[in-house]
Design an enzyme around this catalytic site. Structure first.
Site, PDB file in Angstrom:
ATOM      1  N   ILE A 272       0.825  -1.227   0.000  1.00  0.00           N
ATOM      2  CA  ILE A 272       0.000   0.000   0.000  1.00  0.00           C
ATOM      3  C   ILE A 272       0.853   1.268   0.000  1.00  0.00           C
ATOM      4  O   ILE A 272       0.445   2.275  -0.553  1.00  0.00           O
ATOM      5  CB  ILE A 272      -0.978   0.045   1.208  1.00  0.00           C
ATOM      6  CG1 ILE A 272      -0.242  -0.063   2.539  1.00  0.00           C
ATOM      7  CG2 ILE A 272      -2.050  -1.008   1.083  1.00  0.00           C
ATOM      8  CD1 ILE A 272      -1.106   0.303   3.743  1.00  0.00           C
TER       9      ILE A 272
ATOM     10  N   CYS B  70      -2.054 -12.097   0.684  1.00  0.00           N
ATOM     11  CA  CYS B  70      -0.953 -11.135   0.653  1.00  0.00           C
ATOM     12  C   CYS B  70      -0.433 -11.093   2.073  1.00  0.00           C
ATOM     13  O   CYS B  70      -0.063 -12.135   2.611  1.00  0.00           O
ATOM     14  CB  CYS B  70      -1.411  -9.788   0.141  1.00  0.00           C
ATOM     15  SG  CYS B  70      -2.959  -9.182   0.847  1.00  0.00           S
ATOM     16  N   SER B  71      -0.423  -9.940   2.736  1.00  0.00           N
ATOM     17  CA  SER B  71      -0.026  -9.929   4.144  1.00  0.00           C
ATOM     18  C   SER B  71      -1.253 -10.155   5.015  1.00  0.00           C
ATOM     19  O   SER B  71      -1.426 -11.199   5.611  1.00  0.00           O
ATOM     20  CB  SER B  71       0.663  -8.613   4.481  1.00  0.00           C
ATOM     21  OG  SER B  71       1.858  -8.508   3.738  1.00  0.00           O
ATOM     22  N   ASP B  72      -2.135  -9.150   5.026  1.00  0.00           N
ATOM     23  CA  ASP B  72      -3.322  -9.290   5.850  1.00  0.00           C
ATOM     24  C   ASP B  72      -4.508  -9.839   5.064  1.00  0.00           C
ATOM     25  O   ASP B  72      -5.537 -10.170   5.626  1.00  0.00           O
ATOM     26  CB  ASP B  72      -3.696  -7.942   6.469  1.00  0.00           C
ATOM     27  CG  ASP B  72      -2.660  -7.525   7.525  1.00  0.00           C
ATOM     28  OD1 ASP B  72      -2.214  -8.409   8.282  1.00  0.00           O
ATOM     29  OD2 ASP B  72      -2.300  -6.338   7.570  1.00  0.00           O
ATOM     30  N   GLY B  73      -4.368  -9.840   3.771  1.00  0.00           N
ATOM     31  CA  GLY B  73      -5.426 -10.428   2.950  1.00  0.00           C
ATOM     32  C   GLY B  73      -6.622  -9.531   2.771  1.00  0.00           C
ATOM     33  O   GLY B  73      -7.741 -10.023   2.577  1.00  0.00           O
TER      34      GLY B  73
ATOM     35  N   LYS C 193     -10.168  -2.313   4.296  1.00  0.00           N
ATOM     36  CA  LYS C 193     -10.303  -1.231   5.274  1.00  0.00           C
ATOM     37  C   LYS C 193     -10.604   0.103   4.595  1.00  0.00           C
ATOM     38  O   LYS C 193      -9.751   0.992   4.523  1.00  0.00           O
ATOM     39  CB  LYS C 193      -9.024  -1.132   6.106  1.00  0.00           C
ATOM     40  CG  LYS C 193      -8.697  -2.452   6.817  1.00  0.00           C
ATOM     41  CD  LYS C 193      -7.819  -2.249   8.022  1.00  0.00           C
ATOM     42  CE  LYS C 193      -6.422  -1.807   7.639  1.00  0.00           C
ATOM     43  NZ  LYS C 193      -5.616  -1.494   8.833  1.00  0.00           N
TER      44      LYS C 193
ATOM     45  N   ASP D 278      -6.099  -6.225   0.984  1.00  0.00           N
ATOM     46  CA  ASP D 278      -5.851  -5.255  -0.089  1.00  0.00           C
ATOM     47  C   ASP D 278      -5.621  -5.961  -1.425  1.00  0.00           C
ATOM     48  O   ASP D 278      -6.512  -6.086  -2.237  1.00  0.00           O
ATOM     49  CB  ASP D 278      -4.644  -4.379   0.266  1.00  0.00           C
ATOM     50  CG  ASP D 278      -4.941  -3.480   1.461  1.00  0.00           C
ATOM     51  OD1 ASP D 278      -5.973  -2.818   1.416  1.00  0.00           O
ATOM     52  OD2 ASP D 278      -4.144  -3.463   2.421  1.00  0.00           O
ATOM     53  N   ARG D 279      -4.393  -6.450  -1.604  1.00  0.00           N
ATOM     54  CA  ARG D 279      -4.066  -7.109  -2.864  1.00  0.00           C
ATOM     55  C   ARG D 279      -4.932  -8.341  -3.078  1.00  0.00           C
ATOM     56  O   ARG D 279      -5.340  -8.652  -4.193  1.00  0.00           O
ATOM     57  CB  ARG D 279      -2.587  -7.507  -2.863  1.00  0.00           C
ATOM     58  CG  ARG D 279      -1.690  -6.317  -2.908  1.00  0.00           C
ATOM     59  CD  ARG D 279      -0.265  -6.686  -2.598  1.00  0.00           C
ATOM     60  NE  ARG D 279       0.031  -6.564  -1.175  1.00  0.00           N
ATOM     61  CZ  ARG D 279       1.252  -6.427  -0.670  1.00  0.00           C
ATOM     62  NH1 ARG D 279       2.291  -6.436  -1.490  1.00  0.00           N
ATOM     63  NH2 ARG D 279       1.446  -6.319   0.619  1.00  0.00           N
TER      64      ARG D 279
END
Lengths: 550, 619
Positions: B271, B333-336, B375, B338-339
């Protein structure tokens, strides 16, 4: 010379044709004097490819064992590949194509052999005569006259026999002015703006040289076109420093003291090999599908193509702005007055004059401002983006002009009677054609070659009703206004119809276009039908009333 | 707020080189900044749309105030008195930074609907219905009640679909091994291929940690696909980023520990990279007197189109796995949020033509973005918060969709205006849909009682958002779109980033014209039916008329002599929207080539100081 001498192997079987985004086809290859013909052998879908030798820009050959491969790169930017079994056949065919695509004699070109299959309704060679154009002008103003001073091309070899000049200037004066102008291109009328009577003229650089030579007759001619209290702008298509350097070679620019009502503006537009290199780089970038985004953008940038488009369009807008907004006349020239000058005068007319946005008017513009004005098509369009000859005189000047027109068409999609296909067709025919229109470098050469007698005009073909409909823009609604395009980089786009034409499947875009056309034609049909039915109902009701009255 | 109205304010044209301006009055309301110029034209700016306000150094004509909006509008005011400017500046700063959700526009916005209409609006998009449409629950997939009370994962919705073989202990175990508890769940089920798109966050694997439940979870997903026992695990991050995460006890799946998985990085940046990329893009596109080369190199340096391509490339990879290999894919992705949301939703859009309809697109956004906890509040900076959380992730999704609509002009029921309108409202905080960061938060805010849903309003005016070229048979159910992702297909989205800079747009819009015509065609067909019915009725009444009509049809002219009485009764034809063919802003002063004249004008002001009116016409 017989073409047969050049064709060592006229026919090869089991040749495989590869084209982008289409499955490979096997078939027979034939060479004729002017065409490369490939016909597929398959029963289900027998297709033929006819390629003019003159459309071939370059060929490459390579061998894997006894299988030879020829890659043919065309002037319309298409690339095809032929796999030919047998080394000898392949070599023969390659050398034949090479010889046939680089014939040096114009009279051997296809237009001299082409026999049209259509009936000529109107001969394109005589469709746009200067005399006819002058009639319209004469109805508006009597300050101009036609001069036949160049009828034997002796005053200016690159001018047509008839040009329009100020009425107050006699032929004797013109003769003296011609000596003072590069290539004898004395100032002539290019456009008359009906709205305010301002004019656009074009010429070539004055031969002032290092010691600042002047020519009273030249001053008289140019100053005579402005009334008292009027002003004009001389748009020099070179930068100030380039214009200054030109003095060393005998050229130069007019000094303002001698042309007191005129102000000089330098609006630099690139020319010659810089443009050719730009085209080569652009096409290279477009043809490489493997570029990542950064590489693609930097290649697009490095090509400078869109910068040239912006430059030329801006200069055209400037000329139009001087005329329409500043109520001033304009004189355009660069060095020779056969390239950037014509780009600017013709673009300004498209901006200002709604007639030039019709098919007929655009054809007339190309005849007047490019063909008769002596743009050396044969030199400039000898080769296209795959050329490695690097001749100084090759340059995509006309293609850049067409690109600028396309940008305007894109920004004013309802204001042009013609469509993108028309512009693409003109591009193709300028480089390779069965018609004689774009052969030769000026009217002088064309008359020596007897083109009007011996070849067919492109306009004769285009202007047939059944062909014309393919070039019509269904959205066209005559727009009598001046159209000011945006030249912001965000508004300019790559002309995909030319540069990405062979690089991506266009099925979905074509279908969408088709659907759009259908909606427009449905709209017309439905409107008519509603009107018809309304009339019918009205009629019935009238009858009812009459009956009631009875 | 002391100040409400300032007179004699100038609104400068952002790109004009001649400092062209409009003079008018600036009003500050509780929700909007309003400028009314001398021609009574209104410019409304919602406070929530304001991204930044800047006061420039005082000039002779007044105090310049530059406002940048989240919808990429940039306005440049000049306020005559510095005091006023200062007041506006301070008020705007206050008004554009909201501390509490309850102060957002959505909580005061009242579209005059009653409670039942409001509730109905919120029911328009029903995700349970959507999973049913996809074909779940079925023999392999079931609804899990594990997260019914948000106990396992706070940022997931209550209702989650998981493989039937994934028991509760497996779910709980797996969720403990995943960032923020976001364990693998179903995002999209492909009926024909029986393959699934699943989503989760990164595993907490560190350098060597394992979790048997998580391994079972993945196995359950691959077993839930009878067509292919292999499944893909797509880590949408660049490999380097994923590796760096291992040091923090996070990371990615080790292929040795999971049976039958194929692991793949697809390299979409995070981000922060995206935020600064957009910043660079806006700097370039906002430059006055930009050259082509500066524009292209700026576009390249911003990396923006590279990122859009990366997102679409990832979606194409996912789609191939499903369509060609019938393999299920797990995306993270990381937190799942965004990407992962980008790739899952674009993948589904390419696979399923339903999402290419207006209603389907709403469903897609509700499912993959809203319900799975993208978010929105943080990313769009709805509340005054951490600027490092802001990122144009959703904008990139819309831009990817726009790119697809350009390549497949007939495949989408909606048009560009629809995408732009959604973008507008993601930031407007006028409707409740995008408020908050996850479903739990939304429930706590009681959004369904206190605010309205955007979707019914968009559906009400869906005529504006319909693509006139849309052809439903172009892509029947579950038809795959295979976009070409060669770089030259990606273009700068002028209508997004210069939406409010009219002088840069084509002066006549083919699209609007076709839209109106297509609309008119429907009306005409209706008219024809009515007229034909009328004629039939009448000709039934008397044969005389028919006879006479035949006689007269050769000479229809006399009929027109009398004003046809039916004309009065009939509906007039819908006039084509005049604005469509209006050549707006076609004016030399708007364009850049006037520069030369300005230079000249310094010497001779008499020539140039003309201010041209906008050429308007209807052709």
């Amino acid at each position: 010379m017989e073409f047969a001498e050049l064709i060592k192997t006229p026919r090869a079987d089991n040749v495989v044709l590869h084209r982008p985004f289409e499955p490979a086809v096997e078939g027979t290859l034939c060479l004729t004097g002017h065409h490369l013909i490939f016909s597929s052998r398959r029963q289900d879908n027998a297709e033929e490819l006819w390629l003019l030798h003159s459309n071939i820009d370059s060929i490459e050959k390579r061998f894997v064992g006894s299988l030879g491969t020829i890659v043919i790169k065309c002037k319309d930017l298409r690339i095809i590949q032929l796999d030919i079994p047998g080394m000898e056949e392949c070599l023969n065919i390659a050398s034949s194509i090479e010889a046939l695509s680089t014939l040096d004699s114009v009279t051997l070109m296809y237009p001299f052999f082409y026999r049209p299959m259509f009936e000529i309704v109107e001969d394109g060679w005589s469709a746009f005569l200067p005399e006819k154009e002058f009639e319209f002008l004469n109805a508006l103003t009597d300050e101009w006259r036609l001069t036949y001073i160049n009828k034997d091309f002796s005053i200016c070899p690159s001018y047509p026999p008839v040009v329009t000049v100020p009425k107050s200037i006699d032929d004797e004066t013109l003769q003296k002015v011609a000596v003072f102008r590069h290539g004898g291109r004395f100032p002539v009328l290019s456009y008359y703006h009906k709205k305010n009577g301002m004019v656009m003229m074009r010429t070539s650089q004055p031969l002032t040289g290092t010691n600042g030579k002047r020519c009273k007759d030249d001053e008289k001619l140019i100053n005579s076109t402005l009334g008292p209290g009027r002003r004009g702008y001389i748009i020099d298509t070179r930068s100030l420093s380039a214009a200054q350097q030109a003095r060393a070679k005998g050229g130069g620019f007019g000094v303002e003291v001698y042309y007191p009502q005129w102000r000089r503006i330098h609006k630099s537009v690139e020319r010659f090999n810089i443009l050719q290199e730009s085209l080569i780089k652009l096409v290279e970038a477009c043809n490489d599908q493997s570029h990542n985004m950064d590489r693609w953008l930097s290649k697009l940038e490095a090509s400078n193509w869109l910068t040239h488009v912006k430059e030329i369009l801006t200069a055209g807008c400037l000329a139009a702005q001087c005329i329409d907004r500043e109520d001033a006349s304009v004189l355009v020239h660069g060095t020779e007055g056969t390239d950037s000058t014509l780009q600017i005068t013709s673009l300004a007319q498209i901006i200002l004059d709604p007639d030039c946005r019709t098919i007929r008017g655009f054809e007339s513009l190309i005849v007047r401002e490019w063909l008769q004005a002596g743009h050396p098509f044969q030199q400039r369009c000898a080769q296209s983006a795959y050329s490695n000859s690097k001749q100084k005189w090759e340059a995509p000047v006309f293609l850049l002009f067409l690109d600028c027109v396309w940008q305007m068409l894109h920004q004013f999609p309802c204001s042009f009677e013609f469509n993108e296909h028309f512009l693409v067709t003109l591009f193709e025919h300028a480089y390779a054609s069965q018609f004689g229109t774009f052969l030769g470098n000026n009217e002088n050469e064309r008359s020596k070659l007897k083109l009007p007698q011996k070849t067919m005009s492109l306009w004769s073909w285009v202007n047939q009703p059944e062909e014309l409909k393919n070039f019509k823009n269904p959205l066209f609604e005559a727009n009598s206004l001046v159209i000011w395009p945006s030249v912001a980089p965000q508004s300019l786009q790559l002309w995909e119809g030319v540069f990405l034409r062979w690089n991506r499947p266009s099925k979905f875009l074509d279908e969408a276009q088709e659907e759009m056309r259908k909606i427009i034609s449905d709209n017309r049909v439905l409107q008519e039908k509603v009107n018809y039915l309304r009339r019918k109902v009205a009629h019935m009701e009238t009858n009812d009333e009459m009956q009631e009255d009875l | 707020m002391s100040l409400k109205q300032v007179e004699h304010v100038k609104l400068l044209d952002r790109f004009s080189t001649s400092n062209k301006s409009l003079t008018g009055t600036l009003y500050l309301t509780a929700t909007h900044l309003l400028f009314i110029d001398a021609n009574q034209r209104e410019t409304w700016i919602l406070h929530h749309h304001i991204a930044a306000v800047e006061k420039l150094p005082l000039t002779t004509s007044g105090c310049p105030l530059v406002i940048q909006c989240k919808n990429f509008r940039v306005v440049h005011f000049v306020v005559p008195r510095e005091r006023d400017c200062h007041d506006i500046y301070n008020s705007l700063l206050q008004l554009s930074r909201t501390a509490k959700y309850e102060e957002l526009y959505a909580f005061s916005y009242n579209p005059k609907q009653n409670e039942s209409e409001q509730a109905k609006g919120w029911q328009l998009i029903d995700l349970a219905e959507e999973y049913k449409r996809m074909g779940v629950p079925n023999d392999y997939w079931q609804l899990s009640d594990a997260n019914r009370d948000y106990k396992i994962c706070e940022t997931y919705p209550r209702e989650l679909y998981v493989p039937r073989t994934a028991s509760k202990p497996i779910i709980v175990g797996s969720s403990k091994f995943r960032s923020k508890g976001r364990f693998p769940v179903l995002s999209y089920y492909h009926k024909d291929k029986k393959a699934a798109i699943c989503r989760c966050s990164q595993p907490l694997s560190g350098f060597s940690a394992r979790c048997l439940e998580d391994e079972h979870m993945l196995q359950a997903i691959s077993k839930a696909n009878p067509s292919n026992r292999y499944m893909y695990v797509m880590d949408t991050r660049p490999k380097l980023n994923a590796m760096a995460n291992r040091a923090a006890g996070k990371g990615y799946e080790n292929e040795d520990n999971y049976s039958n998985i194929r692991f793949q990085f697809v390299g979409i940046e995070n981000i922060h990279v995206m935020r600064s990329s957009l910043q660079k893009l806006l700097e370039v596109s906002g430059t006055k007197g930009l050259s082509v080369n500066d524009f292209l190199s700026g576009l390249e340096n911003s990396g923006w189109l590279r990122h859009i391509k990366a997102v679409l490339d990832a979606a194409v990879f996912l789609v191939k796995a499903i369509a060609v290999e019938s393999a299920s894919v797990l995306v993270h992705c990381s937190d799942g949020w965004d990407r992962t949301s980008q790739v899952c939703s674009l993948g589904a859009l390419l696979l399923d033509s339903y999402y290419r309809t207006i209603k389907g697109f709403m469903v897609l956004i509700e499912k993959d973005w809203i319900s799975f906890g993208h978010k929105f509040s943080d990313r769009c900076c709805q509340l005054d918060g951490d600027p490092k959380e802001i990122s144009p992730v959703f904008t990139q999704f819309l831009e990817s969709v726009w790119n697809l609509t350009e390549q497949f002009p007939q495949a989408f029921e909606y048009n560009e205006a629809f995408l732009l309108q959604i973008h507008e409202h993601v930031h407007s905080c006028q409707f409740g849909n995008f408020l908050g960061n996850c479903q739990k938060e939304r429930e706590e805010l009681k959004l369904k009682e206190k605010t309205y849903s955007l979707w019914p309003f968009l559906l009400d005016e869906q005529k504006k958002y319909q693509n006139p070229l849309y052809n439903p048979s172009f892509s029947p159910n579950l038809t795959l779109l295979e976009p070409n992702t060669v770089s030259f297909n990606f273009k700068f989205w002028r209508n997004m980033y210069h939406q409010f800079d009219r002088s840069m747009h084509p002066r006549q819009s083919v699209y609007d014209l076709i839209m109106d015509m297509s609309e008119q065609n429907k009306q005409l067909e209706e008219d024809i039916k009515q007229l034909e019915a009328k004629i039939k009725r009448k000709s039934g009444q008397s044969d005389v008329v028919l006879l006479k009509e035949h006689q007269q049809s050769a000479h229809p002219a006399p009929v027109m002599l009398k004003t046809p009485p039916c004309f009065k009764k009939d509906q007039p034809l819908i006039p084509l929207n005049d604005a469509v063919r209006t050549i707006e802003g076609s004016n030399t002063a708007d364009n850049r080539y006037s520069e030369f004249m300005e230079e000249l004008s310094k010497a001779e002001p008499a020539i140039v100081s003309l201010e041209y009116g906008v050429a308007r016409m209807t052709c």
